[in-house]
Design an enzyme around this catalytic site. Structure first.
Site, PDB file in Angstrom:
ATOM      1  CD  GLU A 264      36.231  51.411  50.614  1.00  7.39           C
ATOM      2  OE1 GLU A 264      36.771  50.680  49.762  1.00  7.39           O
ATOM      3  OE2 GLU A 264      36.092  52.626  50.470  1.00  7.39           O
TER       4      GLU A 264
ATOM      5  NE  ARG B  82      37.800  46.513  49.373  1.00  6.55           N
ATOM      6  CZ  ARG B  82      37.338  45.575  48.571  1.00  6.55           C
ATOM      7  NH1 ARG B  82      36.423  44.748  49.004  1.00  6.55           N
ATOM      8  NH2 ARG B  82      37.785  45.453  47.331  1.00  6.55           N
TER       9      ARG B  82
ATOM     10  CG  HIS C 222      41.566  59.369  43.648  1.00 11.50           C
ATOM     11  ND1 HIS C 222      40.687  58.758  44.503  1.00 11.50           N
ATOM     12  CD2 HIS C 222      42.134  58.367  42.939  1.00 11.50           C
ATOM     13  CE1 HIS C 222      40.711  57.443  44.319  1.00 11.50           C
ATOM     14  NE2 HIS C 222      41.591  57.193  43.374  1.00 11.50           N
TER      15      HIS C 222
ATOM     16  NE  ARG D 125      16.386  39.396  39.458  1.00 11.16           N
ATOM     17  CZ  ARG D 125      15.428  38.958  38.660  1.00 11.16           C
ATOM     18  NH1 ARG D 125      15.477  37.741  38.173  1.00 11.16           N
ATOM     19  NH2 ARG D 125      14.416  39.744  38.359  1.00 11.16           N
TER      20      ARG D 125
ATOM     21  CE  LYS E 116      36.206  48.923  46.951  1.00  6.27           C
ATOM     22  NZ  LYS E 116      36.984  50.152  47.231  1.00  6.27           N
TER      23      LYS E 116
ATOM     24  CG  HIS F 151      45.940  54.820  39.709  1.00  8.53           C
ATOM     25  ND1 HIS F 151      45.100  55.725  40.306  1.00  8.53           N
ATOM     26  CD2 HIS F 151      45.980  53.732  40.550  1.00  8.53           C
ATOM     27  CE1 HIS F 151      44.637  55.224  41.441  1.00  8.53           C
ATOM     28  NE2 HIS F 151      45.155  54.018  41.614  1.00  8.53           N
TER      29      HIS F 151
ATOM     30  CG  HIS G 224      44.354  55.479  46.238  1.00 11.22           C
ATOM     31  ND1 HIS G 224      45.396  54.782  46.810  1.00 11.22           N
ATOM     32  CD2 HIS G 224      44.026  54.786  45.114  1.00 11.22           C
ATOM     33  CE1 HIS G 224      45.677  53.712  46.071  1.00 11.22           C
ATOM     34  NE2 HIS G 224      44.863  53.693  45.038  1.00 11.22           N
TER      35      HIS G 224
ATOM     36  CE  LYS H   5      41.737  44.619  47.068  1.00 15.57           C
ATOM     37  NZ  LYS H   5      41.531  45.279  45.787  1.00 15.57           N
TER      38      LYS H   5
ATOM     39  CG  ASN I  65      40.706  53.986  49.561  1.00 14.53           C
ATOM     40  OD1 ASN I  65      40.789  53.295  48.552  1.00 14.53           O
ATOM     41  ND2 ASN I  65      39.604  54.092  50.276  1.00 14.53           N
TER      42      ASN I  65
ATOM     43  CD  GLU J 266      47.412  50.830  43.926  1.00 19.06           C
ATOM     44  OE1 GLU J 266      47.160  50.554  45.115  1.00 19.06           O
ATOM     45  OE2 GLU J 266      46.930  51.829  43.354  1.00 19.06           O
TER      46      GLU J 266
HETATM   47  N1  GLY Z   1      41.339  49.012  45.264  1.00 21.59           N
HETATM   48  C1  GLY Z   1      40.837  49.219  46.549  1.00 21.59           C
HETATM   49  C2  GLY Z   1      39.889  48.165  46.996  1.00 21.59           C
HETATM   50  O1  GLY Z   1      39.769  47.136  46.370  1.00 21.59           O
HETATM   51  O2  GLY Z   1      39.234  48.345  48.001  1.00 21.59           O
END
Ligand code: GLY
Length: 369
Positions: free
Chosen positions: A243, A248, A259, A127, A149, A272, A255, A233, A252, A191
């Site tokens: 998000e 957040r 994508h 957990r 993430k 990418h 993207h 960030k 993107n 990025e």
């Molecule tokens: N890579 C995008 C984020 O961390 O939200």
């Protein structure tokens, strides 16, 4: 040069440091000894991949052992396929066999795939146990290692299963970047450029005037580019950790089309970063129609991306196929394709753009190839 330290302070989370510098990997063990939740860990589980292990695993382990830690390691095959439920299952089982207990910690040594996978393991095993990010790509240093993430892919799509779990520490060694190839370097630069456009004039103009030094991998410029990206960030994640309130999503930028390019060209055909850069070029042009993006921004961004080794792609797909691919993306909601559109540097909007407007811009994009 002494290490640079950025403190990531996200509401409801324990603040954590990102240390950036040439010698921070050698000091990893000593840094972990100073972390309240990790210092007394009876065992560290280092998770890495088959590309990174021959280069940096021994150095990372030696630093931790020298600081008195017992260290085990798991090496997964390099590549996106390792971000799977199956590999996660093998690691959970191995962790149990190794006797990993709740007071142990996971160390992710690698790029985005390893960071996401190891973070997922750390957030689910027993957990949740602490974890530390040791990113080894520029892309992971400026993006995925910060912000919490974690996830694995399913056959139905990338990152469909995952969690939010902030690391306890991020160790960004600029020394390990020496072994990155040009494609990987450009990936990280894409990025950084994305962050600069969304962040501010200050970041954008600094980056635009340091492209030569960044491409030459000059130590102080690389450190500053990483630091600026991390500060940006961290500020975004602090406002919208999960998000869920429309902030957040700015990460993107580029993207949405990116994508679709990756999916239709076939994953791996373009990096990418190259796909995101193409998406930034497209979004700025779409923004011209939808939110009044200035011609100066379109041109200045094109020049920045060119200078960072991210030229416009000599590739296209039919507009209808591109739109369909965008609609399949997991970020699409209720069939609406949403774009992060820059009105200007540091000024963006998240817009659900009608299909006919997207198609018109896609046709212009296709015709430009
Ligand atoms: N890579 C995008 C984020 O961390 O939200």
């Amino acid at each position: 040069m002494p290490a640079t330290k950025i403190v990531v302070n996200i509401p409801g989370e324990t603040p954590y440091d990102v240390r950036i510098g040439a010698s921070v990997l050698d000091e990893l063990g000593a840094s972990l000894r100073k972390l309240p939740k990790v210092a007394e860990a009876p065992q560290l589980l280092m998770i890495t991949d088959s590309n990174v292990a021959p280069l940096y695993l021994e150095a990372a382990k030696a630093s931790c052992k020298d600081a008195g830690f017992r260290v085990s390691d798991i090496v997964v095959p390099a590549g996106e396929d390792s971000k799977s439920v199956e590999v996660a299952g093998e690691i959970w089982a191995a962790a149990a066999d190794l006797g990993l207990t709740r007071d142990c910690a996971v160390v992710a040594l690698g790029g985005g795939v390893v960071g996401d996978l190891a973070g997922f393991i750390a957030s689910t095993y027993m957990r949740g146990i602490p974890f530390v990010q040791v990113p080894t790509t520029l892309l992971a240093m400026v993006d995925s290692s910060v912000g919490g993430k974690t996830g694995v892919n399913l056959p139905a799509g990338k990152n469909l299963v995952g969690t939010f779990k902030q690391p306890a520490f991020v160790c960004a060694s600029t020394a390990v970047l020496a072994t990155l190839d040009a494609r990987e370097w450009a990936c990280g630069c894409a990025e950084i450029a994305k962050s600069a456009v969304i962040d501010s004039d200050d970041f954008f103009f600094w980056l635009s005037s340091h492209t030569r030094q960044l491409m030459a991998r000059g130590g102080s410029t690389v450190t500053e580019a990483i630091a600026r990206s991390v500060v940006f960030k961290a500020g975004v994640v602090a406002q919208d950790k999960t998000e869920s309130c429309g902030v957040r999503e700015c990460l993107n930028y580029g993207h949405t089309l990116g994508h679709a390019v990756e999916a239709l060209a076939g994953y791996g055909t373009f990096s990418h970063g190259a796909a995101v850069a193409e998406g930034m070029r497209f979004a700025a042009r779409l923004g011209r129609e939808v939110v009044g993006t200035s011609e100066e921004l379109v041109t200045a961004q094109d020049e920045l991306l060119d200078a960072l080794g991210l030229p416009a792609l000599a590739w296209s797909a039919p507009a209808e196929d591109m739109l369909a691919a965008m609609k399949r993306d997991k970020k699409t909601r209720a069939g609406e394709v949403r774009f992060v559109l820059p009105r200007d540097v540091g000024d963006w909007e998240l817009v659900a753009v009608p299909d006919d407007v997207i198609l018109e811009q896609l046709r212009a994009w296709e015709a430009s190839k």
